[in-house]
Design a protein around this motif. Sequence first.
Motif, PDB file in Angstrom:
ATOM      1  N   ALA A  59      -3.381   3.937   8.572  1.00 31.25           N
ATOM      2  CA  ALA A  59      -2.036   4.479   8.383  1.00 31.25           C
ATOM      3  C   ALA A  59      -1.804   4.860   6.919  1.00 31.25           C
ATOM      4  O   ALA A  59      -1.227   5.907   6.629  1.00 31.25           O
ATOM      5  CB  ALA A  59      -0.994   3.475   8.848  1.00 31.25           C
ATOM      6  N   LEU A  60      -2.250   4.011   6.006  1.00 32.81           N
ATOM      7  CA  LEU A  60      -2.075   4.316   4.589  1.00 32.81           C
ATOM      8  C   LEU A  60      -2.890   5.540   4.176  1.00 32.81           C
ATOM      9  O   LEU A  60      -2.412   6.369   3.399  1.00 32.81           O
ATOM     10  CB  LEU A  60      -2.438   3.108   3.722  1.00 32.81           C
ATOM     11  CG  LEU A  60      -1.449   1.948   3.797  1.00 32.81           C
ATOM     12  CD1 LEU A  60      -2.006   0.725   3.063  1.00 32.81           C
ATOM     13  CD2 LEU A  60      -0.094   2.333   3.256  1.00 32.81           C
ATOM     14  N   ALA A  61      -4.103   5.672   4.719  1.00 33.35           N
ATOM     15  CA  ALA A  61      -4.927   6.843   4.405  1.00 33.35           C
ATOM     16  C   ALA A  61      -4.252   8.115   4.896  1.00 33.35           C
ATOM     17  O   ALA A  61      -4.198   9.117   4.174  1.00 33.35           O
ATOM     18  CB  ALA A  61      -6.328   6.695   5.019  1.00 33.35           C
ATOM     19  N   GLY A 113       0.815  -1.206   0.000  1.00 28.25           N
ATOM     20  CA  GLY A 113       0.000   0.000   0.000  1.00 28.25           C
ATOM     21  C   GLY A 113       0.850   1.259   0.000  1.00 28.25           C
ATOM     22  O   GLY A 113       0.523   2.242  -0.681  1.00 28.25           O
ATOM     23  N   ALA A 114       1.933   1.243   0.750  1.00 26.53           N
ATOM     24  CA  ALA A 114       2.845   2.390   0.776  1.00 26.53           C
ATOM     25  C   ALA A 114       3.470   2.600  -0.599  1.00 26.53           C
ATOM     26  O   ALA A 114       3.523   3.722  -1.106  1.00 26.53           O
ATOM     27  CB  ALA A 114       3.924   2.195   1.842  1.00 26.53           C
ATOM     28  N   ARG A 115       3.934   1.526  -1.211  1.00 29.18           N
ATOM     29  CA  ARG A 115       4.544   1.633  -2.550  1.00 29.18           C
ATOM     30  C   ARG A 115       3.535   2.218  -3.536  1.00 29.18           C
ATOM     31  O   ARG A 115       3.862   3.097  -4.319  1.00 29.18           O
ATOM     32  CB  ARG A 115       5.021   0.261  -3.049  1.00 29.18           C
ATOM     33  CG  ARG A 115       6.081  -0.414  -2.219  1.00 29.18           C
ATOM     34  CD  ARG A 115       7.422   0.224  -2.137  1.00 29.18           C
ATOM     35  NE  ARG A 115       7.953   0.649  -3.407  1.00 29.18           N
ATOM     36  CZ  ARG A 115       8.927   1.546  -3.530  1.00 29.18           C
ATOM     37  NH1 ARG A 115       9.470   2.099  -2.472  1.00 29.18           N
ATOM     38  NH2 ARG A 115       9.376   1.897  -4.706  1.00 29.18           N
ATOM     39  N   ALA A 116       2.307   1.712  -3.499  1.00 29.27           N
ATOM     40  CA  ALA A 116       1.272   2.170  -4.431  1.00 29.27           C
ATOM     41  C   ALA A 116       0.928   3.645  -4.215  1.00 29.27           C
ATOM     42  O   ALA A 116       0.587   4.347  -5.175  1.00 29.27           O
ATOM     43  CB  ALA A 116       0.013   1.317  -4.276  1.00 29.27           C
ATOM     44  N   THR A 168      15.737  -9.992   4.787  1.00 29.24           N
ATOM     45  CA  THR A 168      14.286  -9.960   4.938  1.00 29.24           C
ATOM     46  C   THR A 168      13.717 -11.357   5.170  1.00 29.24           C
ATOM     47  O   THR A 168      14.165 -12.321   4.539  1.00 29.24           O
ATOM     48  CB  THR A 168      13.650  -9.356   3.670  1.00 29.24           C
ATOM     49  OG1 THR A 168      14.226  -8.068   3.442  1.00 29.24           O
ATOM     50  CG2 THR A 168      12.147  -9.215   3.809  1.00 29.24           C
ATOM     51  N   LEU A 169      12.717 -11.464   6.049  1.00 33.51           N
ATOM     52  CA  LEU A 169      12.007 -12.730   6.238  1.00 33.51           C
ATOM     53  C   LEU A 169      11.582 -13.277   4.881  1.00 33.51           C
ATOM     54  O   LEU A 169      11.086 -12.522   4.037  1.00 33.51           O
ATOM     55  CB  LEU A 169      10.757 -12.539   7.098  1.00 33.51           C
ATOM     56  CG  LEU A 169      10.908 -12.498   8.606  1.00 33.51           C
ATOM     57  CD1 LEU A 169       9.548 -12.235   9.267  1.00 33.51           C
ATOM     58  CD2 LEU A 169      11.510 -13.774   9.145  1.00 33.51           C
ATOM     59  N   ALA A 170      11.739 -14.556   4.703  1.00 30.00           N
ATOM     60  CA  ALA A 170      11.485 -15.189   3.409  1.00 30.00           C
ATOM     61  C   ALA A 170      10.068 -14.967   2.895  1.00 30.00           C
ATOM     62  O   ALA A 170       9.849 -14.889   1.685  1.00 30.00           O
ATOM     63  CB  ALA A 170      11.773 -16.686   3.498  1.00 30.00           C
ATOM     64  N   GLU A 171       9.106 -14.838   3.800  1.00 29.56           N
ATOM     65  CA  GLU A 171       7.703 -14.708   3.402  1.00 29.56           C
ATOM     66  C   GLU A 171       7.340 -13.322   2.901  1.00 29.56           C
ATOM     67  O   GLU A 171       6.226 -13.120   2.403  1.00 29.56           O
ATOM     68  CB  GLU A 171       6.790 -15.024   4.604  1.00 29.56           C
ATOM     69  CG  GLU A 171       6.866 -16.454   5.106  1.00 29.56           C
ATOM     70  CD  GLU A 171       7.989 -16.692   6.113  1.00 29.56           C
ATOM     71  OE1 GLU A 171       8.020 -17.784   6.692  1.00 29.56           O
ATOM     72  OE2 GLU A 171       8.855 -15.809   6.318  1.00 29.56           O
ATOM     73  N   LEU A 172       8.243 -12.358   3.036  1.00 30.07           N
ATOM     74  CA  LEU A 172       7.928 -10.975   2.694  1.00 30.07           C
ATOM     75  C   LEU A 172       8.795 -10.438   1.563  1.00 30.07           C
ATOM     76  O   LEU A 172       9.931 -10.868   1.387  1.00 30.07           O
ATOM     77  CB  LEU A 172       8.112 -10.070   3.918  1.00 30.07           C
ATOM     78  CG  LEU A 172       7.087 -10.254   5.026  1.00 30.07           C
ATOM     79  CD1 LEU A 172       7.557  -9.577   6.303  1.00 30.07           C
ATOM     80  CD2 LEU A 172       5.740  -9.700   4.591  1.00 30.07           C
ATOM     81  N   SER A 173       8.262  -9.459   0.863  1.00 27.62           N
ATOM     82  CA  SER A 173       9.016  -8.703  -0.125  1.00 27.62           C
ATOM     83  C   SER A 173       9.018  -7.244   0.335  1.00 27.62           C
ATOM     84  O   SER A 173       7.943  -6.654   0.506  1.00 27.62           O
ATOM     85  CB  SER A 173       8.352  -8.817  -1.495  1.00 27.62           C
ATOM     86  OG  SER A 173       8.988  -7.947  -2.406  1.00 27.62           O
ATOM     87  N   VAL A 174      10.202  -6.701   0.547  1.00 30.33           N
ATOM     88  CA  VAL A 174      10.329  -5.316   1.000  1.00 30.33           C
ATOM     89  C   VAL A 174      11.169  -4.541  -0.019  1.00 30.33           C
ATOM     90  O   VAL A 174      12.383  -4.444   0.108  1.00 30.33           O
ATOM     91  CB  VAL A 174      10.974  -5.225   2.408  1.00 30.33           C
ATOM     92  CG1 VAL A 174      10.991  -3.773   2.889  1.00 30.33           C
ATOM     93  CG2 VAL A 174      10.252  -6.121   3.413  1.00 30.33           C
ATOM     94  N   PRO A 175      10.520  -3.996  -1.042  1.00 31.38           N
ATOM     95  CA  PRO A 175      11.253  -3.169  -2.010  1.00 31.38           C
ATOM     96  C   PRO A 175      11.528  -1.797  -1.381  1.00 31.38           C
ATOM     97  O   PRO A 175      10.750  -0.857  -1.523  1.00 31.38           O
ATOM     98  CB  PRO A 175      10.303  -3.091  -3.202  1.00 31.38           C
ATOM     99  CG  PRO A 175       8.943  -3.290  -2.610  1.00 31.38           C
ATOM    100  CD  PRO A 175       9.117  -4.148  -1.390  1.00 31.38           C
TER     101      PRO A 175
END
Length: 186
Positions: free
Chosen positions: A178-180, A41-44, A70-77
């Motif tokens: 938070a995103l809003a 959501g932050a990236r978008a 990074t934890l394997a289950e996550l993608s943090v660009p």
Amino acid sequence: MSADKSALIVIDVQESFRQCPFWTNDDLSGFVEKQQALIDGARAAGIPVVQVFHVDSDGPFTLESGFVRTLAELSVPADVTFQKNVHSALIGTGLEDWLRERGIGHLIISGIRTEQCCETTTRNAADIGFSVDFVSEAMLTFPMTHASGVTFSPSDIRTRTELVLEGRFARIATVEEALAAGKLAA
């Protein structure tokens, strides 16, 4: 809410924790779902994503261990990555300077451990003038046993942390809230 720009701070979402004796998968899937939704959501929304890793001189938090990733289950660009060796992501990392140079005054905090590095960073941030959304649903922590023998669940710890932060150091926010707020400040 501050009129300043926002940044998402993803704290210590790293494989190092999986190597610790207190690690449990109990709340992992819910955490991964909320953390990834917050990152995506932050990236978008054009909100910068800052990744912070904890680095120590021994054990699974050393760079040499290979677990400071990074934890394997996550993608943090991430737009930028910092390393810390204390609880606060704002102490000795250059993060504060990076944020201020970009006019960022609103932080969205998430990551691992709710009551340690996430809470400490939140308190520090508030004390030096940042507004903070503390997104505890996008945080992970583990059971802890008090010296009296009483064990506190992650839910107990999260509730206590929200109690002491709300209205004093941060706004307790959901991913959506938070995103809003971040979009309005972007």
